[in-house]
Design an enzyme around this catalytic site. Structure first.
Site, short mmCIF file in Angstrom:
data_model
loop_
_atom_site.label_atom_id
_atom_site.label_comp_id
_atom_site.label_asym_id
_atom_site.label_seq_id
_atom_site.Cartn_x
_atom_site.Cartn_y
_atom_site.Cartn_z
CG HIS A 1 32.25 40.41 37.11
ND1 HIS A 1 32.95 41.31 37.91
CD2 HIS A 1 30.98 40.43 37.56
CE1 HIS A 1 32.12 41.83 38.80
NE2 HIS A 1 30.93 41.30 38.61
CE1 TYR B 1 43.31 43.14 39.18
CE2 TYR B 1 41.75 43.07 37.36
CZ TYR B 1 42.33 42.48 38.46
OH TYR B 1 41.93 41.23 38.85
N PRO C 1 48.80 38.10 45.13
CG PRO C 1 47.96 39.73 46.58
CD PRO C 1 49.21 38.97 46.25
CE LYS D 1 45.61 33.21 37.06
NZ LYS D 1 44.40 32.88 36.29
CE1 TYR E 1 42.44 38.83 36.40
CE2 TYR E 1 40.34 38.62 35.25
CZ TYR E 1 41.09 39.11 36.30
OH TYR E 1 40.48 39.86 37.28
#
Length: 398
Positions: A74, A204, A296, A300, A387
């Site tokens: 992605h 998100y 979560p 990571k 990220y």
């Protein structure tokens, strides 16, 4: 029964298995001990978002074929708040991507299959595991096998990859250990649903009723999360309530409604942060969940375990190849630098997206931070650098 090896690895999660794989590729003998049976290890449900450095290291370990064939790379994700949708293009901002649809379960299966091919020992269903002499030149690990027979392994080094509740971290004298913890006032309610995802990329969503997240497990199965109270229970969430709340929190202008379907699995995950220092004592080294836990939100956990192993394997390989202990001696300091950066980003992302009832001032600050993030290319770039994964400190595998 007594045996010898160069590195005794306790724990057959991703950290222990990957460490064993990297050591074997460099000719370093190792034995892995695991308390659970193989079926449990292979089928333990864990989510997974693989950072670019993690994929690169798995490739270097010869484990990338199925990952690249079945995983999805992605290049961006969607952020929703205030009823609006913003797509953030990670590839354009950083040149990197993330890998989804290849959870930790699949990584573990690949690692176990690779170990089967090399024939290196992995003992499942062991009990009464005890590291001894970790501050000496001849540490040992005592345990009982699945049949109850006693064993002792003499090793040069012991790698504690046995998780938060394992035996390795408590083996370090408590007077030398400092732990750092943070519990968050919310948890994640996660579901697997027999419903096609509405987006191939992660979504998100920040909402006044709480955080929500949309991801995919396959073209037919969706993985979704809701922020709930830490003392909430699965029984409080019948299917109809789940879908009503998800539709509300995920709603945004121009977005289709979520596809609804049979819910295949429900679970609640607490949110906490944990770090122990140091990560080494004598000839014992901690990696993965034995050393740290992250919330979560930023995914990571697995990636930090791989980052630990990148450094630890370099230190061990360099020692056996060159007789140089400098990387090993500096393992804790070097690994903790990345651990704390990941903790900071995980905390920041968690607090950016989750709503805490009754904190109206903080809610206004959250909105300001979200507006600032999507309005600034520099801010989005920094966010995406963290990220998609900061570079690993290990040197040999790159």
């Amino acid at each position: 029964m007594r045996s010898k090896t160069q590195v005794a690895i306790i724990g057959a999660g991703p950290a222990g298995l990957l460490l064993g794989r990297l050591l074997r590729l460099s000719g370093v003998d190792n034995i892995i001990l695991e308390a659970r049976d193989r079926h449990y290890v292979e089928n333990r449900l864990r989510a997974g978002l693989l950072e670019q450095p993690t994929v690169d290291l798995l490739d270097a370990a010869g484990l990338g074929d199925r990952l690249h064939r079945e995983g999805k790379f992605h290049e961006g994700f969607e952020l929703r708040f205030g009823g609006r949708r913003t797509r953030i293009d990670m590839r354009e901002l950083t040149g990197r991507a993330i890998t989804v649809l290849y959870p930790q379960t699949e990584v573990v299966k690949d690692l176990l299959a690779a170990r089967d091919k090399t024939g290196d020992l992995i003992a499942f269903e062991v009990s009464e595991v005890e590291p001894h002499g970790i501050d000496s030149d001849r540490p040992t690990v005592r345990y009982r096998d699945a049949g109850g027979s006693a064993h002792e392994i003499q090793a040069d080094f012991i790698a504690g990859c046995d998780g938060f509740h394992g035996v390795c971290r408590p083996a370090i004298p408590s007077s030398l250990v400092k732990t750092f913890t943070r519990d968050y006032p919310f948890a994640w309610f996660g579901i697997l649903a027999d419903a096609p995802p509405i987006s191939a990329e992660l979504i998100y969503a920040h909402h006044a009723r709480g955080f929500s997240m949309h991801s995919m497990r396959s073209d037919r199965v969706s993985r979704l999360y809701l922020q709930v109270a830490p003392d909430d229970t699965v029984e409080n969430w019948p299917d109809e309530r789940i879908w009503t709340e998800l539709q509300l929190r995920m709603g945004a202008e121009g977005s289709p409604r979520l596809n609804e379907g049979a819910i295949l699995h429900k679970s609640i995950t607490p949110m906490r942060s944990f770090v122990t220092e140091p990560l080494q004592y004598g000839r014992l080294f901690l990696a993965g969940d034995a050393a740290h836990i992250v919330p979560p939100t930023a995914a990571k956990g697995l990636n930090l375990a791989v980052a630990d192993v990148s450094v630890l394997s370099d230190g061990l390989i360099t020692f056996y190849r060159d007789g140089d202990r400098s990387i090993l001696d500096g393992y804790s300091e070097l690994a903790l630098q990345r651990i704390w950066r990941a903790q900071e980003f995980s905390r920041a992302m968690t607090e950016l997206l989750h709503h805490v009832p009754g904190q109206d001032f903080e809610a206004r600050l959250q909105r300001a931070r979200l507006e600032g993030l999507v309005a600034s290319r520099a801010a989005m770039t920094t966010f995406c650098e963290n990220y998609t994964g900061l570079p690993f400190a290990g040197r040999i595998h790159h």
